[in-house]
Design an enzyme around this catalytic site. Structure first.
Site, short mmCIF file in Angstrom:
data_model
loop_
_atom_site.label_atom_id
_atom_site.label_comp_id
_atom_site.label_asym_id
_atom_site.label_seq_id
_atom_site.Cartn_x
_atom_site.Cartn_y
_atom_site.Cartn_z
CE LYS A 50 69.42 -31.78 89.98
NZ LYS A 50 70.22 -32.90 89.77
CG ASP A 63 87.14 -25.86 96.09
OD1 ASP A 63 87.43 -25.02 96.62
OD2 ASP A 63 87.47 -26.67 97.23
CE1 TYR A 102 77.35 -22.71 101.89
CE2 TYR A 102 79.12 -22.26 102.50
CZ TYR A 102 78.45 -23.30 102.26
OH TYR A 102 80.02 -23.39 102.35
CG ASP A 136 82.10 -24.08 99.56
OD1 ASP A 136 82.85 -23.85 99.01
OD2 ASP A 136 81.66 -25.56 99.30
CG ASP A 178 72.82 -32.23 87.74
OD1 ASP A 178 73.15 -31.17 87.51
OD2 ASP A 178 72.29 -33.25 87.61
C1 IPM Z 1 84.88 -21.29 101.00
C2 IPM Z 1 85.05 -22.53 102.59
C3 IPM Z 1 83.84 -22.12 103.32
C4 IPM Z 1 82.28 -22.19 102.33
C5 IPM Z 1 83.51 -23.03 105.02
C6 IPM Z 1 85.04 -22.95 105.50
C7 IPM Z 1 82.57 -22.04 105.54
O1 IPM Z 1 84.31 -23.52 101.65
O2 IPM Z 1 85.30 -20.49 101.44
O3 IPM Z 1 84.62 -21.74 100.36
O4 IPM Z 1 82.45 -22.92 102.55
O5 IPM Z 1 82.28 -21.07 102.23
MN MN Z 2 85.34 -23.45 99.85
#
Ligand code: IPM
Ligand code: MN
Ligand code: NAD
Length: 383
Positions: free
Chosen positions: A213, A275, A138, A271, A247
């Site tokens: 990983k 999700d 990042y 990240d 994974d």
């Molecule tokens: C998050 C988002 C950000 C990240 C993006 C928008 C840069 O996906 O906050 O999870 O990858 O950290």
């Molecule tokens: Mn994200």
């Protein structure tokens, strides 16, 4: 009644960021009235509209000015009219790095009546992602070349170090290519490993799972394992640091969503895994988050600006409201923070299905959900 007063900067941002932040602010203001503290909000316009009309991503003076605030509340950044990365890096990542917000804390919890895509069996899903938030892939260090020759500076400033140098590489024959560097440092890993260990202890856990990983990327993630293991061996006797390749972890998570407690993640895996966990715990509209550092901390839900539903009043504001609860906790208003979380829980448990957010199978608008939470908050506080 704490009688305290807090200054909070707000960047509602783009798309549903604006819609959900309005509800989070309303809930916090109602809480302040009930618990006897006050919030002085200052809104900032940064985001796509501001960028498209002025050319400015973040103002020069903002980083200086915002230092003086007690917290920063952020909705979401990103808009289909703007090339990906410009606003996300220019606002979100700039803020995370500028204030050395090295912890991205993302709880994934199952709430009452929230339909889960995978039944966690008898277990309650209550996992927290502790994501390293300043390093890894990042850092924005890289280059692209259509002529097969990249040369780019390796430069960044962090509280613990300044990194300087350059990379140059070429292909023979020249082929278009792109390079992105991922960097992990010992102080960078140590501090987040320590945070995860302390949090696990507080939660009464017996283990922390390091998401790694090292089988494919042994330099960076092998180093991560060594440094994190040393922290746990010397500072957390009795707490096991287990390793899971990212994974396999994803595979296990979809089959047994409640199998983990604290997940210690390098930036990029954190990240992705957050999700996945948001999906498993009911939706991105339920997933709260905080970027915590030694100076100004920032509070932002896990989700983005959701252009697919923006402007329709369909966004679930509960993630933003739970994010605001994390902010109250950080400000030391722990009772108020708990009351907000409790109000969300009771709202979900007691509302008929049609009064729930669209994401949860209901028909309530973003605003109606915010009002619903406030109604329960006021009820709870009178108990
Ligand atoms: C998050 C988002 C950000 C990240 C993006 C928008 C840069 O996906 O906050 O999870 O990858 O950290
Ligand atoms: Mn994200
Ligand atoms: P997203 O999180 O915005 O949306 C993913 C899916 O989840 C969409 O279908 C969306 O409708 C749904 N969703 C998200 N939040 C919701 C909510 N509160 N209620 C109901 N449904 C919700 O991810 P994306 O589509 O990949 O990204 C859209 C934009 O947001 C991009 O510009 C991206 O860079 C940006 N982004 C910003 C952040 C942030 O500001 N923290 C985080 C992720 C993505």
């Amino acid at each position: 009644m704490t009688g305290k007063s807090f200054r909070v900067a707000v960047i509602p941002g783009d798309g549903i960021g604006v819609e959900v932040t309005a509800q989070a602010k309303k809930v916090v203001s109602a809480t302040a009235g009930i618990f006897g503290f006050s919030i002085d909000w200052t809104d900032y316009p940064f985001g796509a509209d501001h960028y498209l009309s002025t050319g400015e991503v973040l103002s020069e003076s903002f980083l200086d000015e915002v230092k003086g605030f007690d917290a920063l509340l952020l909705g979401a950044i990103g808009d289909p009219r703007v090339k990906p990365g410009i606003l996300e890096r220019g606002i979100l990542l700039t803020l995370r790095f500028a204030f050395d917000q090295y912890v991205n804390l993302r709880p994934a919890k199952a709430f009452p009546k929230v339909p889960l895509p995978v039944d966690p069996g008898g277990a309650r899903l209550d996992t927290v992602v502790v994501r390293e938030n300043t390093e890894d892939f990042y850092m924005g260090i890289g280059g692209v070349s259509l002529e097969g020759r990249v040369e780019f500076p390796v430069a960044c400033r962090r509280a613990a170090y300044a990194l300087d140098g350059k990379v140059s590489a070429e292909t023979d024959p020249p082929v278009p290519m792109a390079v992105q560097l991922g960097i992990a440092t010992k102080p960078g890993i140590e501090r987040i490993a320590r945070y995860a260990g302390l949090l696990a202890r507080k939660r009464g856990e017996t283990r922390v799972t390091l998401v790694t990983k090292s089988n494919a990327l042994p330099q960076i993630y092998g180093f991560w394992e060594e440094v994190a293991e040393a922290v746990f061996a010397s500072e957390f006797p009795g707490l096991v640091l287990e390793k899971a390749n990212v994974d396999a972890l994803c595979y296990h998570l979809v089959r047994k969503p409640a199998a983990y407690g604290v997940l210690l993640c390098p930036n990029m895996f954190g990240d992705i895994v957050s999700d996945l966990l948001a999906g498993l715990s009911g939706g991105l509209g339920m997933a709260a988050g905080a970027d915590i550092g030694p100076g100004l901390s920032m509070f932002e839900p896990v989700h983005g600006s959701a252009p697919d539903i923006a402007g329709q009043g369909k966004a679930n504001p509960l993630a933003a409201i739970l994010t605001a609860s994390m902010m109250l906790d950080h400000l030391g208003e722990t009772e108020a923070a708990r009351a907000v979380e409790k109000a969300v829980e009771v709202f979900l448990a007691e509302s008929p299905r049609e009064d729930l957010p669209v994401e949860l199978g209901g028909r309530a608008s973003t605003e109606e959900v915010g009002l619903g939470v406030i109604r329960w908050l006021e009820g709870i506080s009178k108990e």
